[in-house]
Design an enzyme around this catalytic site. Sequence first.
Site, short mmCIF file in Angstrom:
data_model
loop_
_atom_site.label_atom_id
_atom_site.label_comp_id
_atom_site.label_asym_id
_atom_site.label_seq_id
_atom_site.Cartn_x
_atom_site.Cartn_y
_atom_site.Cartn_z
N GLY A 38 0.93 -1.07 -0.06
CA GLY A 38 0.04 0.06 0.05
C GLY A 38 0.80 1.11 0.01
CB ILE A 65 3.10 2.27 4.65
CG1 ILE A 65 2.20 3.18 5.45
CG2 ILE A 65 4.47 1.85 5.59
CD1 ILE A 65 1.49 2.62 6.69
NE ARG A 115 -6.82 -8.94 -1.12
CZ ARG A 115 -8.13 -8.71 -1.05
NH1 ARG A 115 -8.37 -7.37 -1.54
NH2 ARG A 115 -9.11 -9.67 -1.00
CB THR A 116 -4.25 -10.83 -7.09
OG1 THR A 116 -4.64 -9.67 -7.37
CG2 THR A 116 -5.21 -11.75 -6.30
CB ALA A 159 0.97 -4.30 9.91
NE ARG A 160 -4.25 -1.56 13.83
CZ ARG A 160 -3.86 -0.37 13.46
NH1 ARG A 160 -2.53 -0.32 13.27
NH2 ARG A 160 -4.69 0.47 13.34
CD GLU A 185 -0.29 -2.04 20.00
OE1 GLU A 185 -0.86 -0.95 20.34
OE2 GLU A 185 0.15 -2.31 19.17
CG HIS A 217 0.53 1.50 17.81
ND1 HIS A 217 -0.59 0.63 17.84
CD2 HIS A 217 0.52 1.63 16.41
CE1 HIS A 217 -1.19 0.44 16.59
NE2 HIS A 217 -0.51 1.39 15.89
CB ILE A 218 5.30 6.19 18.52
CG1 ILE A 218 6.53 5.63 19.13
CG2 ILE A 218 4.29 6.21 19.84
CD1 ILE A 218 7.56 5.56 17.95
#
Length: 326
Positions: free
Chosen positions: A154, A156, A176-177, A238-239, A268, A287-288
């Site tokens: 994406g 980022i 993804r594809t 990401a997460r 978190e 997470h900064i």
Amino acid sequence: MAQGLQVVSTFPFSPASQAVLSEAAGKEILCLSDSDEFEASLGEADVLCAYKVPTNWRELAPRLRWLQASGAGVDGLRISGILAADSGVQVTTAVGIHATTIGEYVFASMLMYNRSWPTMVRLQDQRIWPRSANWYKLGGRELAGQTLGIIGLGSIGQRVAFLGQAFGMRVLATRRTVQAGAHQEHVDQLYPMTQLHAMLSECDYAVVAVPLTAETEHLLGEAEFQAMRQHAYLVNVARGRVVDERALVRALREGWIGGAGLDVTEEEPLPAESPLYTLANVILTPHISGESVHYDQRLATLFAENLRRYRAGQPLQNRYDPARGY
């Protein structure tokens, strides 16, 4: 053109940004930090800019038709039901405004790891001057000529690819594809997500930059870490739940990979008993990675453009797609 909109925001826009947004909305916007005032104002709100919404938002905000999320990731909104296709509310994200600062964070993390910077700061705190790099195993790795893998291409991921090429790295990435013969600027080779292991096996550094969805939860686990090189360094911006944290700790302890730079974790705040705090090959931040002195201006620019589009009946930027999950 529609009449002025009642816009409520929990994001603390600066006075200058509020003026820009009020002009775009055709009416003065409300920026509220007090939770009681915020909930009381929702009854008249047409548009909301916030990171989260109350679970009873339908009752509190019967006029709400559009939510501009103040962050890029919206997984935290799922519990509210506002992301559902039948919610009656358009949701747009702040995707794109973090690319510059998170891109710089990724390379800061990799450079710190390469040069053993956390160790050197600790030595400085102890007033220790190593006679040579070998005394404390102070690293001297370089980025140039190394292979960088980006999981998720994406805004980022694309910025990281650009910076990777600027550092003289070979850049690989997953999407993804991937159509046959597809090409992406600043990327030497594209892989479909089904070939993630093949890409990881080539990487000296791997960066996680996918949204959290049902498909990406625990995308990286034992099998993926086993596929990586023993000296590889993983950066997750990401997460936390995209990575199986228990498997990651094992991979770091047992030397399946060289190290990790983590701005996100599965829980978190990270509990004090987490082994991640004590692993010498981990660089942790709370997470900064998306924090920036320019965040206010970038979010206001995006939101103002969307306000103008909304009033003109035009498609909004960064609209959330329930079918994709981001």
